[in-house]
Design a protein around this motif. Structure first.
Motif, short mmCIF file in Angstrom:
data_model
loop_
_atom_site.label_atom_id
_atom_site.label_comp_id
_atom_site.label_asym_id
_atom_site.label_seq_id
_atom_site.Cartn_x
_atom_site.Cartn_y
_atom_site.Cartn_z
N LYS A 1 0.79 -0.98 -0.07
CA LYS A 1 -0.06 0.06 -0.26
C LYS A 1 0.94 1.30 -0.04
CE LYS A 1 -0.53 0.19 5.07
NZ LYS A 1 -1.53 0.27 6.06
N HIS A 2 2.10 1.32 0.59
CA HIS A 2 2.99 2.37 0.34
C HIS A 2 4.05 2.46 -0.58
CE1 HIS A 2 1.17 3.93 4.34
NE2 HIS A 2 1.71 2.75 4.87
N ASN A 3 3.74 1.75 -1.72
CA ASN A 3 4.49 1.56 -2.95
C ASN A 3 4.91 3.00 -3.37
OD1 ASN A 3 6.07 0.20 -4.93
ND2 ASN A 3 4.32 0.43 -6.31
N GLY A 4 6.05 3.27 -3.34
CA GLY A 4 6.56 4.81 -4.01
C GLY A 4 6.66 5.64 -3.05
N LYS A 5 6.28 5.31 -1.71
CA LYS A 5 6.28 6.49 -0.81
C LYS A 5 7.52 6.52 0.10
CE LYS A 5 1.25 6.32 0.05
NZ LYS A 5 0.19 5.84 1.16
N GLU B 1 8.67 9.15 5.44
CA GLU B 1 7.49 9.79 5.82
C GLU B 1 6.59 8.56 6.35
OE1 GLU B 1 6.21 11.53 2.38
OE2 GLU B 1 7.72 13.30 2.28
N VAL B 2 6.67 7.57 5.72
CA VAL B 2 5.72 6.40 6.12
C VAL B 2 5.93 5.90 7.74
CG1 VAL B 2 5.14 4.13 5.84
CG2 VAL B 2 5.47 5.33 3.95
N LEU B 3 7.32 5.73 8.17
CA LEU B 3 7.67 5.61 9.47
C LEU B 3 7.16 6.81 10.26
CD1 LEU B 3 11.22 4.08 9.09
CD2 LEU B 3 8.91 2.89 9.29
N GLN B 4 7.01 7.85 9.85
CA GLN B 4 6.57 9.03 10.82
C GLN B 4 5.20 9.16 10.78
OE1 GLN B 4 8.27 12.48 8.70
NE2 GLN B 4 10.28 12.19 10.03
N LYS B 5 4.40 8.72 9.73
CA LYS B 5 2.95 8.83 9.79
C LYS B 5 2.34 7.58 10.32
CE LYS B 5 2.80 12.28 6.23
NZ LYS B 5 2.43 12.55 4.63
N ALA C 1 3.39 1.86 12.99
CA ALA C 1 2.99 0.39 13.15
C ALA C 1 3.37 -0.16 12.12
CB ALA C 1 1.37 0.22 13.20
N PHE C 2 3.49 0.38 10.76
CA PHE C 2 4.12 -0.47 9.59
C PHE C 2 5.38 -0.89 9.78
CE2 PHE C 2 5.59 -0.38 4.89
CZ PHE C 2 4.50 -1.29 4.62
N TYR C 3 6.21 -0.19 10.49
CA TYR C 3 7.42 -0.67 11.06
C TYR C 3 7.46 -2.10 11.60
CZ TYR C 3 11.98 -1.08 13.34
OH TYR C 3 13.10 -1.40 14.03
N ASP C 4 6.54 -1.88 12.80
CA ASP C 4 6.29 -3.18 13.59
C ASP C 4 5.83 -4.39 12.86
OD1 ASP C 4 7.15 -1.58 15.92
OD2 ASP C 4 5.05 -0.92 15.99
N ILE D 1 17.29 3.11 8.66
CA ILE D 1 16.70 4.23 8.02
C ILE D 1 16.13 4.85 9.16
CG2 ILE D 1 15.12 4.93 6.49
CD1 ILE D 1 15.72 2.70 4.60
N LYS D 2 15.50 4.10 10.02
CA LYS D 2 14.40 4.76 11.10
C LYS D 2 15.42 5.21 12.35
CE LYS D 2 11.40 3.38 14.76
NZ LYS D 2 10.66 2.14 15.63
N LEU D 3 16.63 4.69 12.60
CA LEU D 3 17.36 5.27 13.45
C LEU D 3 18.05 6.47 12.94
CD1 LEU D 3 19.08 2.08 14.87
CD2 LEU D 3 17.45 3.52 15.93
N ARG D 4 18.47 6.63 11.64
CA ARG D 4 19.02 7.69 11.02
C ARG D 4 18.08 8.86 10.94
NH1 ARG D 4 19.49 6.56 5.19
NH2 ARG D 4 17.58 7.79 5.13
N ALA D 5 16.76 8.68 10.69
CA ALA D 5 15.62 9.65 10.82
C ALA D 5 15.44 10.30 12.24
CB ALA D 5 14.46 9.13 10.35
N LEU D 6 15.80 9.36 13.23
CA LEU D 6 15.46 9.90 14.56
C LEU D 6 16.99 10.95 15.21
CD1 LEU D 6 14.39 6.57 16.49
CD2 LEU D 6 12.95 8.69 16.00
#
Length: 269
Positions: A225-229, A233-237, A240-243, A261-266
């Motif tokens: 569902k997040h193809n191309g996103k 941004e997906v992890l921020q919004k 639960a998708f990460y989990d 990627i998640k840790l880098r963003a944080l």
């Protein structure tokens, strides 16, 4: 006259589109060569207003821009006449079973025009090409080195053959120029590991290809569902998708890259 033995017309067709996602993208040009049993052919080519912007990366490939199709009919406007033209025809193309046929069927479904492929023969010239001209190591060894690969699928024989093939490719192609989609000449194969890496590396972030780099070099999801996103941004919004990925049956490499990627963003906040 053609050499094909036909009992019914064969429509060999090709599509140019806004992209390669069947559910989202649209046709911008369709060309059909209708081969008749009597040896004659009819050709019909039609540009189509896709009712959406054509991404620049697609226009650079097929040379069709928004300006070129703004006054063209929509697919809905040509659907009935195209269905009539294709009536009673078997269908053929190049990579058509994986892309062109599904895309064409999707467009007909979208506008409510009946186009059934159940009783049509579907012929894909690419499948024949790959079957008869294999693109495997044994075929490459024969082509570049002129030798039969003895002991294929044994690790040592395959590794030694690959080494010979790579050497032969450098000898064969280094210094040779080809043209890109814009007609500019460039030399793709150079006897330099950095250049060969750039030439053969994939756009994937993870080895499974669940995430890839977009044209801006940003990580984006390549499925679902997040193809191309953008991944960030997906992890921020939707945390639960990460989990969901971390608990799912995804490769460990994919989970590791996603966590990086998640840790880098944080840390950049």
């Amino acid at each position: 006259m053609h050499t094909l033995h036909l009992k019914k017309p064969l429509a060999i067709f090709d599509l140019e589109t806004t992209g390669v996602t069947i559910s989202r993208d649209r046709i911008v040009e369709i060309s059909v060569v209708k081969a008749l049993p009597n040896g004659e052919t009819e050709v019909r080519t039609q540009r189509v207003n896709p009712e959406m912007p054509i991404p620049l990366e697609s226009s650079l490939i097929h040379g069709i821009y928004d300006e070129d199709v703004k006054d063209c009919p929509t697919f809905k406007g040509i659907a009935k006449s195209m269905a009539t033209f294709l009536s009673g025809c078997d269908l053929a193309g190049f990579n058509s079973n994986r892309f062109d046929v599904p895309m064409l069927v999707e467009e007909f479904l979208r506008v409510g025009v009946d186009f059934d492929v159940k009783n049509r023969r579907l012929v894909d010239a690419q499948r024949i090409f790959h079957l008869m001209e294999p693109r495997n190591l044994a075929a490459a060894y024969k082509f570049y080195c002129g030798k039969e690969l003895i002991g294929a699928h044994g690790a040592e024989a395959d590794a030694l053959a690959t080494y010979e093939v790579l050497n032969a490719q450098i000898s064969h192609y280094a210094g040779r120029t080809i043209k890109d989609e814009q007609g500019n000449e460039f030399e793709p194969v150079k006897n330099d590991m950095d250049a060969l890496h750039e030439l053969t590396a994939t756009r994937s972030v993870d080895f499974a290809g669940r995430m890839v780099f977009n044209e801006q070099g940003e990580e984006v999801f390549n499925f679902g569902k997040h193809n191309g996103k953008r991944v960030v941004e997906v992890l921020q919004k939707e945390p639960a998708f990460y989990d969901w990925i971390m608990k799912g049956e995804f490769p460990l490499d994919t989970k590791r890259k996603l966590t990086e990627i998640k840790l880098r963003a944080l840390t950049q906040r």
